[in-house]
Design a protein around this motif. Structure first.
Motif, PDB file in Angstrom:
ATOM      1  N   ARG A 197     -19.049  11.336  46.002  1.00 39.19           N
ATOM      2  CA  ARG A 197     -20.146  10.194  46.060  1.00 39.19           C
ATOM      3  C   ARG A 197     -21.256  10.412  47.215  1.00 39.19           C
ATOM      4  O   ARG A 197     -20.783  11.282  48.119  1.00 39.19           O
ATOM      5  CB  ARG A 197     -19.305   8.795  46.423  1.00 39.19           C
ATOM      6  CG  ARG A 197     -18.324   8.369  45.104  1.00 39.19           C
ATOM      7  CD  ARG A 197     -17.526   7.434  45.455  1.00 39.19           C
ATOM      8  NE  ARG A 197     -16.711   7.552  46.297  1.00 39.19           N
ATOM      9  CZ  ARG A 197     -16.448   7.105  47.531  1.00 39.19           C
ATOM     10  NH1 ARG A 197     -17.460   6.396  48.217  1.00 39.19           N
ATOM     11  NH2 ARG A 197     -15.508   7.371  48.486  1.00 39.19           N
ATOM     12  N   ARG A 248     -23.244   8.226  41.915  1.00 44.45           N
ATOM     13  CA  ARG A 248     -22.740   6.879  41.669  1.00 44.45           C
ATOM     14  C   ARG A 248     -22.324   6.728  40.377  1.00 44.45           C
ATOM     15  O   ARG A 248     -22.441   7.409  39.453  1.00 44.45           O
ATOM     16  CB  ARG A 248     -23.650   5.962  42.242  1.00 44.45           C
ATOM     17  CG  ARG A 248     -24.324   6.255  43.664  1.00 44.45           C
ATOM     18  CD  ARG A 248     -25.282   5.126  44.206  1.00 44.45           C
ATOM     19  NE  ARG A 248     -26.506   4.722  43.428  1.00 44.45           N
ATOM     20  CZ  ARG A 248     -27.154   3.813  43.498  1.00 44.45           C
ATOM     21  NH1 ARG A 248     -26.688   2.544  44.157  1.00 44.45           N
ATOM     22  NH2 ARG A 248     -28.296   3.464  42.825  1.00 44.45           N
ATOM     23  N   LYS A 249     -21.865   5.319  40.170  1.00 46.38           N
ATOM     24  CA  LYS A 249     -21.514   4.915  38.897  1.00 46.38           C
ATOM     25  C   LYS A 249     -22.712   5.052  38.008  1.00 46.38           C
ATOM     26  O   LYS A 249     -23.882   4.744  38.481  1.00 46.38           O
ATOM     27  CB  LYS A 249     -20.906   3.732  38.921  1.00 46.38           C
ATOM     28  CG  LYS A 249     -19.497   3.546  39.654  1.00 46.38           C
ATOM     29  CD  LYS A 249     -18.743   2.165  39.560  1.00 46.38           C
ATOM     30  CE  LYS A 249     -17.525   2.122  40.492  1.00 46.38           C
ATOM     31  NZ  LYS A 249     -16.940   0.715  40.423  1.00 46.38           N
ATOM     32  N   ILE A 283     -12.525   5.772  52.400  1.00 41.83           N
ATOM     33  CA  ILE A 283     -12.358   5.146  50.978  1.00 41.83           C
ATOM     34  C   ILE A 283     -11.981   6.209  50.081  1.00 41.83           C
ATOM     35  O   ILE A 283     -12.889   6.474  49.262  1.00 41.83           O
ATOM     36  CB  ILE A 283     -13.613   4.345  50.535  1.00 41.83           C
ATOM     37  CG1 ILE A 283     -14.845   5.073  51.127  1.00 41.83           C
ATOM     38  CG2 ILE A 283     -13.744   2.910  51.374  1.00 41.83           C
ATOM     39  CD1 ILE A 283     -16.315   4.417  50.788  1.00 41.83           C
ATOM     40  N   GLU A 286     -11.823   6.495  45.014  1.00 36.55           N
ATOM     41  CA  GLU A 286     -12.356   5.265  44.237  1.00 36.55           C
ATOM     42  C   GLU A 286     -12.660   5.746  42.955  1.00 36.55           C
ATOM     43  O   GLU A 286     -12.478   7.085  42.496  1.00 36.55           O
ATOM     44  CB  GLU A 286     -13.704   4.963  44.955  1.00 36.55           C
ATOM     45  CG  GLU A 286     -13.666   4.305  46.348  1.00 36.55           C
ATOM     46  CD  GLU A 286     -14.480   3.112  46.458  1.00 36.55           C
ATOM     47  OE1 GLU A 286     -15.526   3.128  46.304  1.00 36.55           O
ATOM     48  OE2 GLU A 286     -14.086   2.097  47.000  1.00 36.55           O
ATOM     49  N   GLN A 287     -13.044   4.935  42.079  1.00 33.95           N
ATOM     50  CA  GLN A 287     -13.127   5.159  40.510  1.00 33.95           C
ATOM     51  C   GLN A 287     -14.021   6.271  40.291  1.00 33.95           C
ATOM     52  O   GLN A 287     -13.930   7.057  39.487  1.00 33.95           O
ATOM     53  CB  GLN A 287     -13.626   4.005  39.788  1.00 33.95           C
ATOM     54  CG  GLN A 287     -13.468   3.920  38.464  1.00 33.95           C
ATOM     55  CD  GLN A 287     -12.035   3.889  37.802  1.00 33.95           C
ATOM     56  OE1 GLN A 287     -11.310   3.342  38.780  1.00 33.95           O
ATOM     57  NE2 GLN A 287     -11.724   4.578  36.908  1.00 33.95           N
ATOM     58  N   GLN A 288     -15.193   6.711  41.308  1.00 33.68           N
ATOM     59  CA  GLN A 288     -16.280   7.471  41.052  1.00 33.68           C
ATOM     60  C   GLN A 288     -15.525   8.734  41.256  1.00 33.68           C
ATOM     61  O   GLN A 288     -15.799   9.856  40.747  1.00 33.68           O
ATOM     62  CB  GLN A 288     -17.461   7.146  41.585  1.00 33.68           C
ATOM     63  CG  GLN A 288     -18.795   8.176  41.393  1.00 33.68           C
ATOM     64  CD  GLN A 288     -18.995   8.107  39.858  1.00 33.68           C
ATOM     65  OE1 GLN A 288     -18.620   7.138  39.014  1.00 33.68           O
ATOM     66  NE2 GLN A 288     -19.796   8.819  39.733  1.00 33.68           N
ATOM     67  N   ASP A 289     -14.821   8.759  42.367  1.00 32.33           N
ATOM     68  CA  ASP A 289     -14.008  10.121  42.816  1.00 32.33           C
ATOM     69  C   ASP A 289     -13.359  10.516  41.527  1.00 32.33           C
ATOM     70  O   ASP A 289     -13.129  11.858  41.210  1.00 32.33           O
ATOM     71  CB  ASP A 289     -13.217   9.845  43.946  1.00 32.33           C
ATOM     72  CG  ASP A 289     -14.172   9.520  45.216  1.00 32.33           C
ATOM     73  OD1 ASP A 289     -15.347  10.096  45.342  1.00 32.33           O
ATOM     74  OD2 ASP A 289     -13.731   8.649  46.088  1.00 32.33           O
TER      75      ASP A 289
END
Length: 475
Positions: A197, A248-249, A283, A286-289
């Protein structure tokens, strides 16, 4: 060393467009928006019979402070010092601006050989700009068009004597022996992409590995735009490191330029052999990871997960245990992949990261002997026989490894279309555990093999046909 040419000039004068033409590929991002390029990008250029290295630089700004523009300017000035010559590019349609005059003075004082190029000279509207370029006092300008390829012959004529003089003065210009070429082939660099990210510290990590501030860094998120490749000998291992833009998303990526940056990073993942997924310790996961790690696995790359900014973590033992538990739970498809804690700021943990990359690459290239593979298959079937859908037992006959990078296996069986996914996972997990292949993607293909007798139902030849067959054709 080869001759090096740095492309310098104000933002949006066409440096990246000319860079792409010289290297023969669309490597650098190009957009109408000024200031797209931020890092130094090197490429192997060819112009007629000339071969040299070209460096695409950020647009020269008048800022000299620690702002993003100031840091970009210092990086460009460093490229000028590295290069054998500079191609100072102007926009011929705009003409010579006050900023061009300032930068011309800087280049004149640098002592580097400078060639002035009046770019975008494909129309009559550019003639006045070309004439103004004579007034810079840096020699006769070359009128060219990087987009349309005009003026390349004139640029060749200006570069040829410089490259020839460099070759004569450089001891490295001697022809390579067969042993030199063979050594280079054996030391082909490992392709390693660092992804993650925005603001995870990818550029800072690569700078620490290189031992110099080669990439632009700072507190701002999303500084890196191009996927920059750098060759380094890291503790005796030749590597080509790819620094990629932060991903990013998809829903948050609206601007065209960011879409191009993310696309460039995805291309780097496809060309890499090992992908280092860099997480922020504050963090992680996360979902993006998770999406980025899953992308690397689906592309068949060896994966190493690195947790950055470990130097500011207080409860390290507790955090590390929580990270490992989350990793096993959230990324079961990468079970056993290396999880390394590092600090790009201090350099701690880089030795562990280096060892993890080498291990992941070795596993990614592993080949299992066919005899050992079939003994393993017999044991797996004996311990847990495959199901019998609709009363038809699925028979696993033999297995072989079809490929490496990543390891790919083929199992010949009856009714492959009826094999449940759970049994396929059972076989993949067995391969991973029994042949020490943790974390690497494993491809398992089931192919059908019929139980039918190929001669069943065929009529036996009658006596007359058999007699004719034995006697052969008449003379």
């Amino acid at each position: 060393m080869t001759f090096t040419l740095a492309l310098v000039g104000r933002p949006n004068v066409g440096k990246s467009t000319l860079f792409n033409r010289l290297v023969g590929k669309r490597l650098a991002l190009v957009d109408d928006q000024p200031g797209v390029t931020r890092d130094l990008r090197e490429g192997a250029a060819r112009l007629g019979d000339l071969e040299f290295t070209v460096i695409d630089t950020a647009g020269l700004e008048e800022a000299t402070d620690d702002s993003l523009q100031g840091r970009m300017r210092r990086l460009t000035e460093r490229a000028v010092g590295m290069a054998d010559a500079c191609l100072f590019m102007l926009d011929a349609r705009v003409g010579v601006t006050p900023s061009d005059q300032v930068f011309a003075d800087i280049l004149r004082r640098s002592g580097t050989t400078v060639i002035v190029a009046a770019n975008k000279s494909e129309s009559n509207a550019s003639e006045a700009g070309v004439i103004e370029a004579y007034g810079l006092g840096l020699g006769d300008p070359v009128a060219l068009s990087g987009e349309h390829g005009e003026g390349m012959g004139d640029l060749h004529a200006r570069l040829a004597p410089l490259i020839e003089a460099k070759a004569e003065a450089d001891d490295d210009s001697l022809p390579q022996t067969d042993l030199d070429i063979e050594a280079e082939a054996d030391n082909k660099p490992m392709q390693v992409a660092v992804v993650g990210r925005p603001n995870a510290g990818k550029s800072t990590l690569i700078n620490r590995i290189l031992g110099e501030d080669r990439l632009l860094t700072g507190p701002e998120a999303g500084i890196t735009r191009d996927a920059i490749s750098l060759t380094v000998d890291w503790d005796g291992t030749p590597m080509r490191l790819f620094d990629t833009a932060g991903m990013r998303k998809k829903a948050k990526v609206q601007e065209k330029l960011e879409k191009l940056s993310v696309s460039d990073g995805l291309r780097a993942v496809k060309f890499a052999e090992v992908v280092v997924v860099l997480l922020d310790a504050a963090i992680p996961f996360e979902q993006q990871d998770l999406r980025i790690a899953d992308l690397a696995e689906r592309e068949g790359r060896a994966v190493v997960v690195a947790v950055n900014k470990w130097d500011i973590e207080e409860d390290r033992q507790g955090k590390l245990k929580a990270l490992k538990d989350a990793f096993d739970r959230l990324l079961p498809q990468l079970k056993g992949a290396p999880l390394v804690t590092v600090s790009a700021k201090t350099g701690r943990g880089l030795d562990r990261l280096h060892a993890a990359i080498l291990k992941a690459h070795e596993v990614w290239n592993r080949r299992v002997p066919t005899a050992a593979l079939n003994r393993w298959l017999e044991g797996m079937v004996a311990a847990h026989p495959p199901p019998a859908p609709q009363g038809k037992r699925i028979k696993l006959r033999y297995a072989t490894q079809a490929k490496t990078r990543p390891p790919g296996f083929v199992v010949m069986c009856s009714h492959p279309d009826k094999m449940p996914e759970s049994y396929r996972r059972y076989l993949v997990n067995g391969l991973r555990a029994d042949f020490d292949m943790p974390g690497t993607p494993i491809r398992l293909t089931l192919r059908g093999q019929s139980d039918k007798n190929p001669y069943k139902g065929r009529k036996k030849p009658g006596p007359s046909k058999l007699r004719k067959h034995l006697q052969g054709p008449k003379p």
